[in-house]
Design an enzyme around this catalytic site. Structure first.
Site, PDB file in Angstrom:
ATOM      1  N   THR A 159       0.824  -1.211   0.000  1.00  0.00           N
ATOM      2  CA  THR A 159       0.000   0.000   0.000  1.00  0.00           C
ATOM      3  C   THR A 159       0.856   1.258   0.000  1.00  0.00           C
ATOM      4  OG1 THR A 159      -1.784  -1.146   1.098  1.00  0.00           O
ATOM      5  CG2 THR A 159      -1.764   1.230   1.351  1.00  0.00           C
ATOM      6  N   SER A 201       1.276  -7.394  -0.779  1.00  0.00           N
ATOM      7  CA  SER A 201       1.939  -8.437   0.023  1.00  0.00           C
ATOM      8  C   SER A 201       1.023  -9.593   0.405  1.00  0.00           C
ATOM      9  CB  SER A 201       2.595  -7.841   1.268  1.00  0.00           C
ATOM     10  OG  SER A 201       1.673  -7.625   2.301  1.00  0.00           O
ATOM     11  N   THR A 259       1.519  -4.299   4.380  1.00  0.00           N
ATOM     12  CA  THR A 259       1.338  -4.619   5.800  1.00  0.00           C
ATOM     13  C   THR A 259       0.832  -6.046   6.028  1.00  0.00           C
ATOM     14  OG1 THR A 259      -0.922  -3.749   5.743  1.00  0.00           O
ATOM     15  CG2 THR A 259       0.820  -2.228   6.446  1.00  0.00           C
ATOM     16  N   ASP A 260       0.148  -6.613   5.023  1.00  0.00           N
ATOM     17  CA  ASP A 260      -0.571  -7.872   5.260  1.00  0.00           C
ATOM     18  C   ASP A 260       0.323  -9.041   5.689  1.00  0.00           C
ATOM     19  OD1 ASP A 260      -2.932  -6.601   4.736  1.00  0.00           O
ATOM     20  OD2 ASP A 260      -3.192  -7.412   2.724  1.00  0.00           O
TER      21      ASP A 260
END
Ligand code: ASP
Length: 315
Positions: free
Chosen positions: A16, A62, A95-96
């Site tokens: 992101t 990710s 972030t995932d």
């Protein structure tokens, strides 16, 4: 900014932080991994005076992180850290799965220099994008004298690779280090250190070689305990062929009797099984009569990576 004076290398993988949306007010309807690393750096005028090198290692959301990218990333991080004039590496990441990449890199590199993952919860086009500040903070941490090991920086908080976990779907401060607490805070470009950095480990080189040279990575799947859980998922995975299983148990790693019986059977058939917990906080505390080994404090996703590396070292 407090820096060692050595070069910092920014490796980009997407996420992101490199995402764009059609409207500045849209924080969720964006496409991740659109901007290149040069654009991310160029958005921060304060970096003009910092000696930086940049490289685009991947460009993915990710959620789609792969072992192929991990292999490339680990090799590129290793390459750069080996240069005398490089003080540290920063990795921009979604972030995932950030906590998985952080854990993996600490396990296969355990570097004496800092490797700092950073990210954003809002796309670069957002009214109040968090990516530029996070990247600036990550570069400050990577340039801090004495910093070492793999850490993550998000919303001004520095988390260790072993402890970091995404805990919120939306807020900017989406990560937590759980019981361990953060390593420190970044305040106006300066680090306030609270505890020790992740430690270098000489065994990491062997784990890296095993992962990089593998013809095939072991297949380790995660199953979960829940009301009404049973043997069916494990039976299906066994029929499909797995090398290892991690179970996200309830509470202190407790399992529905049907699921536990299936996992014990899998273990008896030579499949390694590790018992973690679906609880966000705490760790599974072993009891003398446990049938299945606990994950030594690792969350299910990190226990899976540890088991993959263990299976590679056993091969
Ligand atoms: N899906 C995005 C990713 O992990 C989410 C983010 O970066 O915040 O790449």
């Amino acid at each position: 900014m407090q820096v060692t004076g050595k070069k910092i290398v920014v490796l980009a993988t997407g996420g992101t932080i490199a995402g764009t949306a059609a409207a500045a007010t849209d924080n969720i309807g964006y496409t991740a991994a659109q901007l290149g690393v040069q654009e991310l750096v160029a958005a921060i005028p304060a970096l003009a005076s910092v000696p930086l090198e940049t490289e685009q290692v991947a460009q993915v959301d990710s959620k789609d992180m792969s072992f192929e990218i991990w292999r490339e990333l680990a090799l590129r991080v290793g390459h750069w850290l080996a240069q005398d004039d490089v003080g540290g590496v920063v990795i921009t990441h979604g972030t995932d799965t950030l906590e998985e990449t952080a854990y993996f890199l600490q396990a296969v590199l355990a570097p004496a220099k800092p490797v700092v993952l950073t990210c954003a919860m809002r796309p670069a086009t957002a009214l109040l994008a968090d990516g530029p500040q996070n990247l600036l903070d990550a570069i400050a941490v990577a340039g801090t004298p004495g910093a070492s090991g793999v850490v993550a920086v998000c919303a001004g908080v520095v988390h260790g690779a072993l402890d970091v976990a995404k805990q919120h779907t939306y807020r900017l401060d989406a990560f937590s280090s759980g019981d361990a607490g953060p390593i420190g805070f970044v305040e106006e470009g300066r680090l306030r250190l609270l505890r020790d950095w992740p430690m270098p480990d000489e065994h990491a080189a062997g784990a890296l070689k095993n992962f990089v040279d593998a013809d095939r990575w072991p297949r380790v799947e995660i199953v979960m305990n829940h009301a009404g859980a049973g043997a069916a998922v494990v039976a299906a995975l066994m029929a499909h062929g797995v090398d290892g299983l991690v179970v996200a148990g309830t509470g202190n790693g407790t399992l529905h009797h049907g699921l536990e019986a299936a996992l014990c059977q899998a273990q008896a058939q030579g499949v390694k099984v590790v018992r973690s917990t679906r609880c966000a906080q705490g760790r599974v505390l072993a009891k003398p009569d446990d049938n299945l080994p606990d994950s030594r404090g690792l969350s299910p996703v990190k226990a899976r990576i540890a088991l993959i590396l263990e299976l590679l070292s056993d091969a």
